[in-house]
Write an enzyme that holds these catalytic residues in place. Sequence first.
Site, PDB file in Angstrom:
ATOM      1  N   ASP A 107       0.983  -1.199   0.084  1.00 21.48           N
ATOM      2  CA  ASP A 107      -0.131  -0.062  -0.027  1.00 21.48           C
ATOM      3  C   ASP A 107       0.860   1.272  -0.190  1.00 21.48           C
ATOM      4  OD1 ASP A 107      -1.837  -2.006   0.487  1.00 21.48           O
ATOM      5  OD2 ASP A 107      -2.491  -1.387   2.350  1.00 21.48           O
ATOM      6  N   ASP A 195      -2.983   5.371  -2.890  1.00 21.56           N
ATOM      7  CA  ASP A 195      -2.336   4.319  -2.439  1.00 21.56           C
ATOM      8  C   ASP A 195      -1.409   3.475  -3.230  1.00 21.56           C
ATOM      9  OD1 ASP A 195      -3.355   4.832   0.182  1.00 21.56           O
ATOM     10  OD2 ASP A 195      -4.111   2.814   0.514  1.00 21.56           O
ATOM     11  N   HIS A 244      -7.629  -0.572  -3.488  1.00 21.29           N
ATOM     12  CA  HIS A 244      -6.567  -1.399  -3.998  1.00 21.29           C
ATOM     13  C   HIS A 244      -6.921  -2.353  -4.863  1.00 21.29           C
ATOM     14  CE1 HIS A 244      -5.150  -0.595   0.450  1.00 21.29           C
ATOM     15  NE2 HIS A 244      -5.014   0.406  -0.331  1.00 21.29           N
ATOM     16  N   ASP A 246      -5.644  -4.848  -6.164  1.00 15.45           N
ATOM     17  CA  ASP A 246      -4.803  -6.377  -6.323  1.00 15.45           C
ATOM     18  C   ASP A 246      -5.916  -7.323  -5.757  1.00 15.45           C
ATOM     19  OD1 ASP A 246      -4.587  -5.303  -3.887  1.00 15.45           O
ATOM     20  OD2 ASP A 246      -2.382  -5.688  -3.680  1.00 15.45           O
ATOM     21  N   CYS A 350      -0.499  -8.170  -1.231  1.00 17.24           N
ATOM     22  CA  CYS A 350      -0.508  -7.010  -0.386  1.00 17.24           C
ATOM     23  C   CYS A 350       0.683  -7.016   0.583  1.00 17.24           C
ATOM     24  CB  CYS A 350      -1.564  -7.252   0.430  1.00 17.24           C
ATOM     25  SG  CYS A 350      -3.327  -7.034  -0.349  1.00 17.24           S
TER      26      CYS A 350
HETATM   27  N1  ABU Z   1      -5.848  -4.548  -0.018  1.00 14.33           N
HETATM   28  C1  ABU Z   1      -6.872  -5.254  -0.988  1.00 14.33           C
HETATM   29  C2  ABU Z   1      -8.360  -5.473  -0.530  1.00 14.33           C
HETATM   30  C3  ABU Z   1      -9.275  -5.417  -1.347  1.00 14.33           C
HETATM   31  C4  ABU Z   1     -10.678  -6.193  -1.094  1.00 14.33           C
HETATM   32  O1  ABU Z   1     -10.851  -6.071   0.250  1.00 14.33           O
HETATM   33  O2  ABU Z   1     -11.107  -6.641  -1.657  1.00 14.33           O
END
Ligand code: ABU
Length: 366
Positions: A107, A195, A244, A246, A350
Amino acid sequence: MGTIVESWTEWDPLRHVIVGRATDCHIPPNEPALEAKVPEDSDMRGQHGKRPQEMIDKGNELLDNFAAMLEGRGIIVDRPTPTDFSLPVTTPDFHTDSQFGCMPPRDVLLTVGKEILEATMSYRCRWFEYLCYRPLMQRYFDEDPGFRHEAAPKPRLTDADYHDNYLSEKIGVEQRLKWAAEKHFVTTEEEPLFDAADVLRFGKDLVVQHGFTTNLKGIEWLKRHFPDHRVHTVNFPGDPYPIHIDATFTPLRPGLILNNPQRRLPDDQRGLFERNGWEIVDAAQPAHNQPPALCYSSVWLSMNVLALDDKTVCVEASEVYQADQLDKLGFEVVPVDLRDAYAFGGGLHCCTADVRREGGLQDYFP
Ligand code: ABU
């Protein structure tokens, strides 16, 4: 002296990586950006303080095992230095009673070529998180004459950074999805915010998610900061809590991307990939119906995988459907037990940040 830092993609052969730590991780007190992200039925609501020590110990054990496995494959692993996360953050513009932790590094740190850029972040509790990585940055600077250590402008994070109408306990998923479709997110356009985990690296192209943690000014800042790159803005209207990229859009090798089937890339944003013959396939369903206890993230951490190269992918060990799909797509799947560390901020992608991957700058979308 020699090259320590260089990484242009998410899939080139990984040679050096940072793996986060769960040490002293706190659930921070409520603040605007956090309140918007925590699902309304989450066990996180109303909680704050240091996380239970037995969960921290288990998280660290899993992260240490993951680091040891990577080292066993010849990959250099560095770890952050935790600061005291019980301390408040006070600036002339805001105060919050405690911090977050040093998970997940993805992040905070964006590696683009020979540069590591510290992101602005948009949570007040994460304002000082970059300090955990400064001992590593100092060492890379001393030992690698080509390393560029950059930090984006620290944001003020006043109340003007957040939309008031997100600051309610009961918004409802329907309303959230409507706002996501309208690109109305919790962060305003007061100042650049991003981020690092909203950015994916495809050689000369950076794909950036506009959502809760990255605003349009943040993307504009990235465009001006990386003038030799093409920076593309994407958003995923199916995600009511878009932070995010990913666990939503996961490039695995040149020509292949996994996309979360609940958060499909809209048709009008697919041109770049379609024109260049890239396949975007729906990710397999997660193996779990719920995230683990005290976890901010969704069950879609199933697709938060870490590519060791374009043929080898680390997948969380309990995510059997995701592993099976990747096996069928021709990858060697490396199972990694990490679910009990998810609560500290995410999955295998992450909890890492690239330092070096082999391979130079390439244009995948000529
Ligand atoms: N840091 C990725 C979290 C994304 C989600 O909660 O799907």
